[in-house]
Design a protein around this motif. Structure first.
Motif, PDB file in Angstrom:
ATOM      1  N   PRO A  43      20.177  -1.429 -30.099  1.00 46.84           N
ATOM      2  CA  PRO A  43      20.172  -1.769 -30.970  1.00 46.84           C
ATOM      3  C   PRO A  43      19.864  -1.137 -31.612  1.00 46.84           C
ATOM      4  O   PRO A  43      18.657   0.504 -31.825  1.00 46.84           O
ATOM      5  CB  PRO A  43      19.494  -2.984 -31.104  1.00 46.84           C
ATOM      6  N   THR A  46      16.443  -4.162 -35.456  1.00 46.98           N
ATOM      7  CA  THR A  46      16.608  -5.457 -34.984  1.00 46.98           C
ATOM      8  C   THR A  46      15.101  -6.846 -36.125  1.00 46.98           C
ATOM      9  O   THR A  46      14.928  -5.242 -37.201  1.00 46.98           O
ATOM     10  CB  THR A  46      15.614  -5.978 -33.213  1.00 46.98           C
ATOM     11  N   LEU A  47      15.562  -7.506 -36.155  1.00 47.54           N
ATOM     12  CA  LEU A  47      14.348  -7.875 -37.613  1.00 47.54           C
ATOM     13  C   LEU A  47      12.963  -8.417 -36.864  1.00 47.54           C
ATOM     14  O   LEU A  47      12.289  -8.255 -38.647  1.00 47.54           O
ATOM     15  CB  LEU A  47      15.023  -9.271 -37.819  1.00 47.54           C
ATOM     16  N   HIS A  48      12.993  -7.467 -36.200  1.00 45.55           N
ATOM     17  CA  HIS A  48      10.913  -7.794 -35.255  1.00 45.55           C
ATOM     18  C   HIS A  48      10.740  -6.657 -35.094  1.00 45.55           C
ATOM     19  O   HIS A  48      10.273  -6.355 -33.937  1.00 45.55           O
ATOM     20  CB  HIS A  48      10.661  -9.164 -34.770  1.00 45.55           C
ATOM     21  N   ASP A  51      12.975  -0.392 -34.563  1.00 44.37           N
ATOM     22  CA  ASP A  51      14.013   0.857 -35.247  1.00 44.37           C
ATOM     23  C   ASP A  51      14.298   2.395 -34.346  1.00 44.37           C
ATOM     24  O   ASP A  51      13.546   2.511 -34.192  1.00 44.37           O
ATOM     25  CB  ASP A  51      14.128   1.815 -36.341  1.00 44.37           C
ATOM     26  N   ARG A  80      10.413  -4.235 -25.212  1.00 44.27           N
ATOM     27  CA  ARG A  80      10.887  -5.504 -24.362  1.00 44.27           C
ATOM     28  C   ARG A  80      10.040  -5.524 -23.954  1.00 44.27           C
ATOM     29  O   ARG A  80       9.978  -7.618 -23.492  1.00 44.27           O
ATOM     30  CB  ARG A  80      12.184  -5.313 -23.242  1.00 44.27           C
ATOM     31  N   ALA A 112      16.514 -13.558 -26.754  1.00 43.84           N
ATOM     32  CA  ALA A 112      16.598 -13.791 -28.099  1.00 43.84           C
ATOM     33  C   ALA A 112      15.406 -12.775 -28.167  1.00 43.84           C
ATOM     34  O   ALA A 112      14.790 -12.333 -29.564  1.00 43.84           O
ATOM     35  CB  ALA A 112      16.743 -15.272 -28.766  1.00 43.84           C
ATOM     36  N   THR A 115      15.849  -9.032 -27.329  1.00 43.36           N
ATOM     37  CA  THR A 115      16.305  -8.422 -28.217  1.00 43.36           C
ATOM     38  C   THR A 115      16.334  -7.944 -29.622  1.00 43.36           C
ATOM     39  O   THR A 115      16.235  -7.439 -30.289  1.00 43.36           O
ATOM     40  CB  THR A 115      17.848  -8.866 -27.456  1.00 43.36           C
ATOM     41  N   GLY A 116      14.455  -8.910 -29.748  1.00 42.95           N
ATOM     42  CA  GLY A 116      14.150  -8.192 -31.439  1.00 42.95           C
ATOM     43  C   GLY A 116      14.483  -9.400 -31.866  1.00 42.95           C
ATOM     44  O   GLY A 116      14.247  -9.203 -33.795  1.00 42.95           O
ATOM     45  N   SER A 117      15.830 -10.732 -32.143  1.00 42.41           N
ATOM     46  CA  SER A 117      16.291 -11.779 -32.643  1.00 42.41           C
ATOM     47  C   SER A 117      15.681 -12.751 -32.851  1.00 42.41           C
ATOM     48  O   SER A 117      15.691 -13.725 -33.801  1.00 42.41           O
ATOM     49  CB  SER A 117      17.646 -11.574 -32.145  1.00 42.41           C
ATOM     50  N   ALA A 118      14.507 -12.760 -32.358  1.00 44.86           N
ATOM     51  CA  ALA A 118      13.295 -14.241 -32.320  1.00 44.86           C
ATOM     52  C   ALA A 118      12.311 -13.211 -31.572  1.00 44.86           C
ATOM     53  O   ALA A 118      11.842 -12.590 -31.466  1.00 44.86           O
ATOM     54  CB  ALA A 118      13.758 -14.907 -31.411  1.00 44.86           C
ATOM     55  N   GLN A 119      11.105 -14.639 -32.545  1.00 42.17           N
ATOM     56  CA  GLN A 119       9.446 -13.743 -32.583  1.00 42.17           C
ATOM     57  C   GLN A 119       9.012 -14.595 -31.088  1.00 42.17           C
ATOM     58  O   GLN A 119       9.926 -15.854 -30.541  1.00 42.17           O
ATOM     59  CB  GLN A 119       8.337 -14.606 -33.292  1.00 42.17           C
TER      60      GLN A 119
END
Length: 236
Positions: A43, A46-48, A51, A80, A112, A115-119
């Protein structure tokens, strides 16, 4: 990243390191296709904490070499692995006999997190917080997790623990709660008896069923000190 995001990443890298810029249209098209093939599952952000631009900027800042797709993919794989290493799978809420649903409920949160979409759901976070009062009452009612009959049957196989439990039950000091100055047994470990050979040298040690007298005296002294400390505020 899709092709549009790859193009944006290459444009960002080109501003920091002009060596990566391809002026020929064919070369630019081939570069875009190569990077998309290698970084299509990475990606942009991500949110967490991830970049791709940060990874590229870090490489340009510390390395004299041009940025390659591997210089973006390696930090992503490390990101990851770190997140999955800090993740503890919560127990699924579905029927354990439904293997497909059980697996799906485990895979979903794990993907999740990766992929960095959840903690990550960490073990400490899962067990932190106040215990349910009903559970506390149940634990007091049950007492020990070992039934008394089983504890009595095991006593002959672990005499040191049995002697410790009997002493504590009678209000006597817990000798295994302190370190033994004679045999150097640590807290919680039974005292050990030295085996002496014919030449007078030590051949080994064997656990004792009872602690050394000096250890008993030390435990009694500590128990007396703790009792005095508890009584002083009450008298005040």
């Amino acid at each position: 990243m899709d092709r549009r995001e790859i193009a944006a990443l290459l444009a960002y890298i080109g501003r920091l390191d002009p060596r990566t810029i391809r002026t020929d249209q064919g070369e630019a098209r081939d570069q875009l296709a190569q990077w998309h093939e290698l970084l299509g599952d990475v990606p942009m952000a991500t949110l967490h904490g991830w970049d791709a631009r940060v990874a590229a900027r870090q490489h340009i800042r510390v390395s004299p070499y041009q940025v390659l797709p591997a210089d973006i993919a390696r930090p992503w794989e490390s990101y990851r692995r770190d997140r999955l290493g800090r993740h503890t799978d919560p127990t699924p809420s579905v029927d354990p006999d439904d293997q497909a649903a059980w697996t799906a409920e485990l895979v979903g949160p794990r993907r999740a997190v990766a992929t960095g979409s959840a903690q990550p759901a960490q073990y400490r976070a899962l067990t932190s917080g106040r215990i349910n009062p009903a559970l506390e009452a149940r634990l007091r009612e049950v007492g020990s997790c070992i039934p008394p009959e089983a504890r009595a049957a095991l006593a002959r196989y672990r005499p040191a623990r049995a002697a410790r439990e009997a002493a504590v039950a009678q209000g006597q000091p817990d000798a295994l709660g302190v370190r033994c100055d004679w045999c150097q047994a640590q807290v919680g470990e039974p005292c050990r008896r030295r085996r002496i050979g014919p030449d007078g040298g030590a051949r080994g040690t064997a656990p004792r069923a009872t602690p050394h007298p000096c250890r008993l005296d030390l435990a009694a002294s500590r128990q007396a000190q703790e009792s005095a400390q508890v009584q002083q505020p009450a008298m005040a």
